[in-house]
Motif scaffolding. Structure first.
Motif, mmCIF file in Angstrom:
data_model
loop_
_atom_site.group_PDB
_atom_site.id
_atom_site.type_symbol
_atom_site.label_atom_id
_atom_site.label_comp_id
_atom_site.label_asym_id
_atom_site.label_seq_id
_atom_site.Cartn_x
_atom_site.Cartn_y
_atom_site.Cartn_z
ATOM 1 N N GLY A 43 88.433 51.294 73.985
ATOM 2 C CA GLY A 43 88.421 50.356 75.256
ATOM 3 C C GLY A 43 87.100 50.249 75.456
ATOM 4 O O GLY A 43 85.990 50.789 75.378
ATOM 5 N N LEU A 44 86.925 49.013 76.300
ATOM 6 C CA LEU A 44 85.688 48.557 76.694
ATOM 7 C C LEU A 44 85.780 48.428 78.226
ATOM 8 O O LEU A 44 86.570 47.581 78.666
ATOM 9 C CB LEU A 44 85.279 47.115 76.169
ATOM 10 C CG LEU A 44 83.800 46.717 76.829
ATOM 11 C CD1 LEU A 44 82.639 47.908 76.180
ATOM 12 C CD2 LEU A 44 83.549 45.549 75.988
ATOM 13 N N LEU A 45 84.962 49.043 79.041
ATOM 14 C CA LEU A 45 85.050 48.861 80.346
ATOM 15 C C LEU A 45 84.117 47.809 80.965
ATOM 16 O O LEU A 45 83.105 47.648 80.619
ATOM 17 C CB LEU A 45 84.469 50.371 81.311
ATOM 18 C CG LEU A 45 84.678 50.374 82.607
ATOM 19 C CD1 LEU A 45 86.088 50.041 83.140
ATOM 20 C CD2 LEU A 45 83.927 51.487 83.203
ATOM 21 N N VAL A 46 84.718 46.688 81.434
ATOM 22 C CA VAL A 46 83.963 45.600 82.083
ATOM 23 C C VAL A 46 84.358 45.276 83.317
ATOM 24 O O VAL A 46 85.444 45.772 83.946
ATOM 25 C CB VAL A 46 84.335 44.267 81.089
ATOM 26 C CG1 VAL A 46 84.550 44.687 79.687
ATOM 27 C CG2 VAL A 46 86.058 43.895 81.300
ATOM 28 N N ASN A 47 83.315 44.477 83.977
ATOM 29 C CA ASN A 47 83.529 43.966 85.395
ATOM 30 C C ASN A 47 83.712 42.482 85.384
ATOM 31 O O ASN A 47 82.819 41.830 84.867
ATOM 32 C CB ASN A 47 82.189 44.332 86.329
ATOM 33 C CG ASN A 47 82.391 46.090 86.548
ATOM 34 O OD1 ASN A 47 83.288 46.683 86.623
ATOM 35 N ND2 ASN A 47 81.180 46.187 86.149
ATOM 36 N N THR A 48 84.516 41.881 86.124
ATOM 37 C CA THR A 48 84.477 40.497 86.474
ATOM 38 C C THR A 48 84.316 40.228 87.859
ATOM 39 O O THR A 48 84.719 40.461 88.854
ATOM 40 C CB THR A 48 86.139 40.082 85.982
ATOM 41 O OG1 THR A 48 86.506 40.315 84.746
ATOM 42 C CG2 THR A 48 86.140 38.445 86.132
ATOM 43 N N TRP A 49 83.336 39.187 87.889
ATOM 44 C CA TRP A 49 82.779 38.461 89.179
ATOM 45 C C TRP A 49 83.049 37.073 89.188
ATOM 46 O O TRP A 49 83.120 36.392 88.286
ATOM 47 C CB TRP A 49 81.317 38.814 88.946
ATOM 48 C CG TRP A 49 80.896 40.272 88.899
ATOM 49 C CD1 TRP A 49 80.610 40.827 87.725
ATOM 50 C CD2 TRP A 49 80.494 41.286 90.015
ATOM 51 N NE1 TRP A 49 80.355 42.304 88.167
ATOM 52 C CE2 TRP A 49 79.959 42.462 89.328
ATOM 53 C CE3 TRP A 49 80.336 41.260 91.359
ATOM 54 C CZ2 TRP A 49 79.810 43.757 89.884
ATOM 55 C CZ3 TRP A 49 79.910 42.395 91.924
ATOM 56 C CH2 TRP A 49 79.725 43.663 91.423
ATOM 57 N N VAL A 50 82.949 36.671 90.479
ATOM 58 C CA VAL A 50 83.068 35.414 90.850
ATOM 59 C C VAL A 50 81.795 34.879 91.727
ATOM 60 O O VAL A 50 81.606 35.560 92.563
ATOM 61 C CB VAL A 50 84.570 34.836 91.344
ATOM 62 C CG1 VAL A 50 84.513 35.511 92.688
ATOM 63 C CG2 VAL A 50 84.435 33.414 91.681
ATOM 64 N N GLY A 51 81.321 33.610 91.505
ATOM 65 C CA GLY A 51 79.988 33.310 92.178
ATOM 66 C C GLY A 51 79.786 31.879 91.966
ATOM 67 O O GLY A 51 80.522 31.134 91.355
ATOM 68 N N ASP A 52 78.734 31.443 92.538
ATOM 69 C CA ASP A 52 78.418 29.945 92.486
ATOM 70 C C ASP A 52 77.629 29.528 91.046
ATOM 71 O O ASP A 52 76.801 30.251 90.608
ATOM 72 C CB ASP A 52 77.621 29.512 93.788
ATOM 73 C CG ASP A 52 78.289 29.470 94.881
ATOM 74 O OD1 ASP A 52 79.442 29.091 94.924
ATOM 75 O OD2 ASP A 52 77.758 29.969 95.947
ATOM 76 N N LEU A 53 77.688 28.523 90.479
ATOM 77 C CA LEU A 53 77.233 28.267 89.424
ATOM 78 C C LEU A 53 75.605 27.674 90.081
ATOM 79 O O LEU A 53 75.638 27.574 91.414
ATOM 80 C CB LEU A 53 77.559 26.652 88.996
ATOM 81 C CG LEU A 53 78.708 26.611 88.130
ATOM 82 C CD1 LEU A 53 79.241 25.280 87.677
ATOM 83 C CD2 LEU A 53 78.540 27.347 86.796
ATOM 84 N N PRO A 54 74.434 27.856 89.230
ATOM 85 C CA PRO A 54 73.045 27.855 89.710
ATOM 86 C C PRO A 54 72.827 26.657 90.478
ATOM 87 O O PRO A 54 72.121 26.415 91.481
ATOM 88 C CB PRO A 54 72.232 27.808 88.411
ATOM 89 C CG PRO A 54 73.035 28.806 87.314
ATOM 90 C CD PRO A 54 74.547 28.145 87.719
ATOM 91 N N ASP A 55 73.348 25.571 90.047
ATOM 92 C CA ASP A 55 73.298 24.330 90.759
ATOM 93 C C ASP A 55 74.068 23.922 92.063
ATOM 94 O O ASP A 55 74.132 22.839 92.475
ATOM 95 C CB ASP A 55 73.358 23.002 89.894
ATOM 96 C CG ASP A 55 74.634 23.007 89.276
ATOM 97 O OD1 ASP A 55 75.488 23.592 89.526
ATOM 98 O OD2 ASP A 55 74.942 21.957 88.374
ATOM 99 N N LEU A 114 89.126 46.384 78.441
ATOM 100 C CA LEU A 114 89.668 45.657 77.553
ATOM 101 C C LEU A 114 89.968 46.683 76.201
ATOM 102 O O LEU A 114 89.134 47.349 75.682
ATOM 103 C CB LEU A 114 88.457 44.770 77.013
ATOM 104 C CG LEU A 114 87.928 43.727 78.117
ATOM 105 C CD1 LEU A 114 86.831 42.896 77.234
ATOM 106 C CD2 LEU A 114 89.283 42.967 78.573
ATOM 107 N N GLY A 115 91.402 46.597 75.523
ATOM 108 C CA GLY A 115 91.788 47.157 74.785
ATOM 109 C C GLY A 115 92.559 48.519 75.547
ATOM 110 O O GLY A 115 93.460 48.162 75.947
ATOM 111 N N SER A 116 92.189 49.711 75.258
ATOM 112 C CA SER A 116 92.890 50.726 75.502
ATOM 113 C C SER A 116 92.008 51.973 75.948
ATOM 114 O O SER A 116 91.023 52.237 75.363
ATOM 115 C CB SER A 116 93.941 51.332 74.631
ATOM 116 O OG SER A 116 94.543 52.537 74.830
ATOM 117 N N SER A 117 92.704 52.816 77.020
ATOM 118 C CA SER A 117 91.850 53.857 77.804
ATOM 119 C C SER A 117 92.452 55.183 77.278
ATOM 120 O O SER A 117 92.121 56.117 77.667
ATOM 121 C CB SER A 117 91.749 53.692 79.206
ATOM 122 O OG SER A 117 93.156 53.758 79.809
ATOM 123 N N SER A 118 93.476 54.826 76.246
ATOM 124 C CA SER A 118 94.057 56.041 75.968
ATOM 125 C C SER A 118 93.391 57.234 75.288
ATOM 126 O O SER A 118 93.486 58.304 75.221
ATOM 127 C CB SER A 118 95.502 55.874 75.092
ATOM 128 O OG SER A 118 96.476 55.050 75.780
#
Length: 212
Positions: free
Chosen positions: A127-139, A118-122
């Motif tokens: 910048g901020l290094l982030v990971n995006t995940w997909v999963g089930d809601l708790p219920d 997020l932002g720039s890696s220059s």
């Protein structure tokens, strides 16, 4: 030189490792926003999060169907109780909390969507290094897309889908490790005489989903 080369390869291998599901720090505080796809609900607030004591407090200011509201909720999962607190009038509404505490974490069975900056890696610090995940809601009633920082597993944002609002976007900001005022995770003295409203039940998402 050989030792330097070995260390270089080792560090490169560590940096190249695939991200793994993680848990956020057990004590967090900061700000959050909630916005819905159908534009019925917009909310800005502050939160306190204690995974050790299983306590959450959310102080909100928002708009629901063009009507502004404020709400101050303290969720005590071990006691199975939620307090709606009005500091101005020194009153409380007490409701049952019949759900399990869900820590801020990426489930072990979640799937990695992407790792991005997020932002720039220059340049360093841009910048901020982030990971995006997909999963089930708790219920298990739907999916959630969660973004956390690569280092520290600090929450950045969640994207939910509900039948009532469609997509719901929750963003975290100004996160701080720890609780500046731990006493705010205990019911105020004037809540001592509050009677339980047994006809009502609530959970964390309902703080945003069930506005009057």
């Amino acid at each position: 030189m050989i030792l330097f080369g070995v260390l270089t390869c080792f560090l490169a291998g560590c940096l190249a490792q695939r991200p793994h599901p993680c848990s956020s720090p057990p004590l967090l505080s900061g700000g959050l926003t909630v916005d819905t796809q159908n534009e019925k609900l917009t909310m800005y607030g502050r939160y306190l999060y204690d995974a050790l004591g299983q306590r959450i407090r959310v102080m909100e200011l928002g708009s629901f169907e063009n009507t502004t509201f404020t709400n101050d909720a303290l969720l005590l999962y071990r006691e199975g109780v939620m307090y709606e607190i009005n500091d101005h009038d020194r009153t409380c509404v007490k409701k049952p909390l019949k759900v399990d505490f869900q820590p801020i974490a990426i489930p072990k069975d979640a799937s990695l969507l992407a790792q991005v900056v997020l932002g720039s890696s220059s340049e360093p610090g841009q910048g901020l290094l982030v990971n995006t995940w997909v999963g089930d809601l708790p219920d298990k009633t739907g999916k959630v897309i969660s973004t956390v920082t690569e280092f520290g597993c600090i929450p950045v944002g969640n994207l939910y889908h509900t039948d009532k609002f469609g997509w719901v976007l929750m963003n975290y900001f100004d996160n701080v490790l720890g609780i500046p005022d731990p006493e705010r995770l205990n019911p105020p003295v004037f809540c001592g005489g509050a009677e339980m409203k047994v006809e009502d039940e609530t959970d964390f998402l309902s703080l945003f989903m069930n506005k009057p």
